[in-house]
Design a protein around this motif. Sequence first.
Motif, PDB file in Angstrom:
ATOM      1  N   THR A  91       0.869  -1.169   0.000  1.00 15.52           N
ATOM      2  CA  THR A  91       0.000   0.000   0.000  1.00 15.52           C
ATOM      3  C   THR A  91       0.908   1.221   0.000  1.00 15.52           C
ATOM      4  O   THR A  91       1.789   1.324   0.846  1.00 15.52           O
ATOM      5  N   VAL A  92       0.698   2.153  -0.925  1.00 14.59           N
ATOM      6  CA  VAL A  92       1.527   3.351  -0.939  1.00 14.59           C
ATOM      7  C   VAL A  92       1.030   4.307   0.140  1.00 14.59           C
ATOM      8  O   VAL A  92      -0.174   4.503   0.303  1.00 14.59           O
ATOM      9  N   TRP A  93       1.964   4.854   0.873  1.00 12.40           N
ATOM     10  CA  TRP A  93       1.635   5.785   1.960  1.00 12.40           C
ATOM     11  C   TRP A  93       1.279   7.143   1.364  1.00 12.40           C
ATOM     12  O   TRP A  93       2.109   8.020   1.216  1.00 12.40           O
ATOM     13  N   ALA A  94       0.040   7.276   0.997  1.00 17.44           N
ATOM     14  CA  ALA A  94      -0.454   8.519   0.408  1.00 17.44           C
ATOM     15  C   ALA A  94      -1.963   8.445   0.417  1.00 17.44           C
ATOM     16  O   ALA A  94      -2.539   7.360   0.343  1.00 17.44           O
ATOM     17  N   ASP A  95      -2.605   9.584   0.549  1.00 18.44           N
ATOM     18  CA  ASP A  95      -4.067   9.565   0.470  1.00 18.44           C
ATOM     19  C   ASP A  95      -4.550  10.844  -0.174  1.00 18.44           C
ATOM     20  O   ASP A  95      -4.609  10.952  -1.395  1.00 18.44           O
ATOM     21  N   ASP A  96      -4.881  11.815   0.657  1.00 16.04           N
ATOM     22  CA  ASP A  96      -5.405  13.059   0.107  1.00 16.04           C
ATOM     23  C   ASP A  96      -4.785  14.224   0.871  1.00 16.04           C
ATOM     24  O   ASP A  96      -3.904  14.028   1.699  1.00 16.04           O
ATOM     25  N   THR A  97      -5.310  15.417   0.643  1.00 17.89           N
ATOM     26  CA  THR A  97      -4.678  16.615   1.212  1.00 17.89           C
ATOM     27  C   THR A  97      -4.571  16.596   2.732  1.00 17.89           C
ATOM     28  O   THR A  97      -3.673  17.195   3.286  1.00 17.89           O
ATOM     29  N   ASN A  98      -5.498  15.914   3.414  1.00 19.10           N
ATOM     30  CA  ASN A  98      -5.508  16.012   4.871  1.00 19.10           C
ATOM     31  C   ASN A  98      -4.751  14.904   5.581  1.00 19.10           C
ATOM     32  O   ASN A  98      -4.769  14.838   6.810  1.00 19.10           O
ATOM     33  N   LEU A  99      -4.101  14.037   4.839  1.00 22.55           N
ATOM     34  CA  LEU A  99      -3.406  12.931   5.492  1.00 22.55           C
ATOM     35  C   LEU A  99      -2.403  13.396   6.549  1.00 22.55           C
ATOM     36  O   LEU A  99      -2.319  12.788   7.617  1.00 22.55           O
ATOM     37  N   PRO A 100      -1.641  14.478   6.318  1.00 21.99           N
ATOM     38  CA  PRO A 100      -0.715  14.909   7.369  1.00 21.99           C
ATOM     39  C   PRO A 100      -1.410  15.227   8.698  1.00 21.99           C
ATOM     40  O   PRO A 100      -0.925  14.850   9.761  1.00 21.99           O
ATOM     41  N   ILE A 101      -2.563  15.880   8.638  1.00 23.96           N
ATOM     42  CA  ILE A 101      -3.295  16.212   9.866  1.00 23.96           C
ATOM     43  C   ILE A 101      -3.828  14.932  10.505  1.00 23.96           C
ATOM     44  O   ILE A 101      -3.698  14.715  11.709  1.00 23.96           O
TER      45      ILE A 101
END
Lengths: 428, 299
Positions: A382-392
């Motif tokens: 699974t690539v560690w990425a999602d959408d704009t709010n993933l860091p929060i």
Amino acid sequence: MKKTTLRKSMGITAFLLSGVVLTACGGNNGNSNGESTAESNNGSSGDQEEVTVRLTGWQSSPTEQRYFEETIDAFEEANPHINVEVDTIADQYMDVLRTRLIGGEAADVFFLDAFEAPGLIEAGVVEPLDDYVTDEFNIDDFEDPLIDAFRREDQLWGLPKDTSTLALFYNKEHFEEAGIESPPETWEEMEETAEELTTGDRYGFGIVTDLARLHFIAESQGGEVAVDNQANFTDPDVINALQPIIDMRNEKEIGASPADVGAEWGGDMFGTERASMIIEGNWMIEFMEDAFPEVDYGVVEIPKIEEERSTMAYTVSYSMNAASEKKEEAWQLIEFLTGEEGMETWTSSGLALPSRQSVAESLDYTDDEIYAPFMEGASYATVWADDTNLPIINSNFENQFSSAFLGDQSLEEAMEEAERTANNEIQD
Amino acid sequence: MAKWKLSKSQLRDAGQGYLFMSPTIFTIVVFLIGPIIFALYLAFNNVNLLGDTSFDFVGFDNFTRMATDDRAIIALQNTAFYVVIVVPTQTILALVLAATLNAGMKGEKWFRVIYFLPTLTSSAVLVMIFMWMYRPDGLINTILGSVGLPTYNWMNDPSVALISIMIMNIWATAPMFMVIYLAALQDISESLYEAAELDGASAVQKFWYVTVPLLRPVTGFVVIIGVIGTFQLFDQSYMFSGGSGGPNNSTLTVVLLIYQYAFSNNQMGYAAALAVSLALIILVATLIQRKLQKDEQVY
């Protein structure tokens, strides 16, 4: 207009201040190589005008620095009219990069983690690369999940420079002492093994509590950590999937985090033999060689959870600053670095795995005992990425999960709290 | 204002005056007043600086949002707890250190230098050294363990982490206030102590009834500066937690939260609103403190 200049000057002041803090913290910055290479190429400009392209990234070790410089040198040799000025951000990369982008001071080409990419793409500061890509570049050669992490709104915003995956490291000596023949195949087996391996002064399993590491475990029972760009930690499937991790520390006492034993990170914990097994990435290989050459270890794929293989993949792209004034040359640099030749030079270090299939084949990692599990993992990761709010979402998870991990509250309470605070912070 | 009628020479005088002050006025406007006004402006806007710059006026939304922001409340609680513990402790410690150094011991000058050293050290360096000493197998735990006291996970246990920072900061800032007290102590007339002695006062009584009351104005200064400084705690908790305010938000301070919103989350407007609120809180705390002090004034 006035507003913008004032805003800019404030941004720059703030950036300078943060720079002071950062240099004070890190104490090292490797931006010395830019000048020397720039000078050596001065004479050979030929009829083309000399152009300097700036490249910003991070380097985590001297070995990495060496291979990186080698790759850049190869590019400058092939393109004598382009000088590459590399500057390294030692700490808090995204904060510094964002501040530079705001102040209009960012480099032409920069590293961009897939995890942070959507935020910058959305802000419109990254240049789409579709128009630059030629047939010759053979873009289909990239592993799909990796390049897809940088696609958004049907456009391509970066090219993955490499990838890293997770696998299970185990201490062969400890296995022998405990009389265990082979490394575990399933998660249940792993827990049993960890129990046998746990002794008075070491734990069977080292646990890293970041969401970046636990994401695939959290989603192993069909739950999703983030839905519609909002945190979704309270999904019972997510909680059930994470509970065993907590139980390993608090109920069974067969696992602990690096912080529990006073280690800086997983590698430190495993190297100093305070954990017999740990899930870590391929960056550990070089670290173990440098810091703990006497530790005899093996690597296998992560034990199956619910009969399925899974792992995480991390990837970083070269992306172009939308405000760059040297886009043509910036693209030439990206094209070289992510092209077959450049990627082969760079990934031959073994610090990161190639994101191009052809390079993976030619470097022949698949036969290497240590590297094979990581290469295998790349196919189902699974690539560690999602959408704009993933860091929060990520930072709120970490904050609360760690308290559940320490036993201060139940996992349900922690996840409720994390979901609430994350979605509260997201707002717009 | 309209009543005033300025003569030509008066106008020229004033003009000259302002001309001479203009470099200072310019600096103050650009670096002090300008940013303050701009921060106030930001606090009432939804600001996006990355990419297409935009400012949307949202009224008091940024301020009402704080009431529902758990992390803002936690940050304020942590900071208040920190202020309440650190300010009295460092003030008392500074006073006691100054009094002992003023008592005329042998090698007094050396002690002054040694005590003052922590203040001269850069706070980043101090944090690095303390983080090393705070490790579970570090110096402090080794010492505690060897004398049979309980050891702690100083940096990673949420219930201890903020206290670790407090200890470090008290140790580092008390000497600075000690120097201020020392200077004030030299000003107290010897005759007062002599008079007290004639009345049969003991050393403790002299300290309590002569030294402490006469130092009251200095104490007021030390406390106000201490309150302002501790409310603005940032660098130590930033380094301690790697910028996250963890573990479990235990080292999250208001300024660290402002930093996170401004630079990591790109919500400059909300960050500015938090900063304005913090300034107000510090102002109110200082005013209360001054009021209390005025009431107590006895001389």
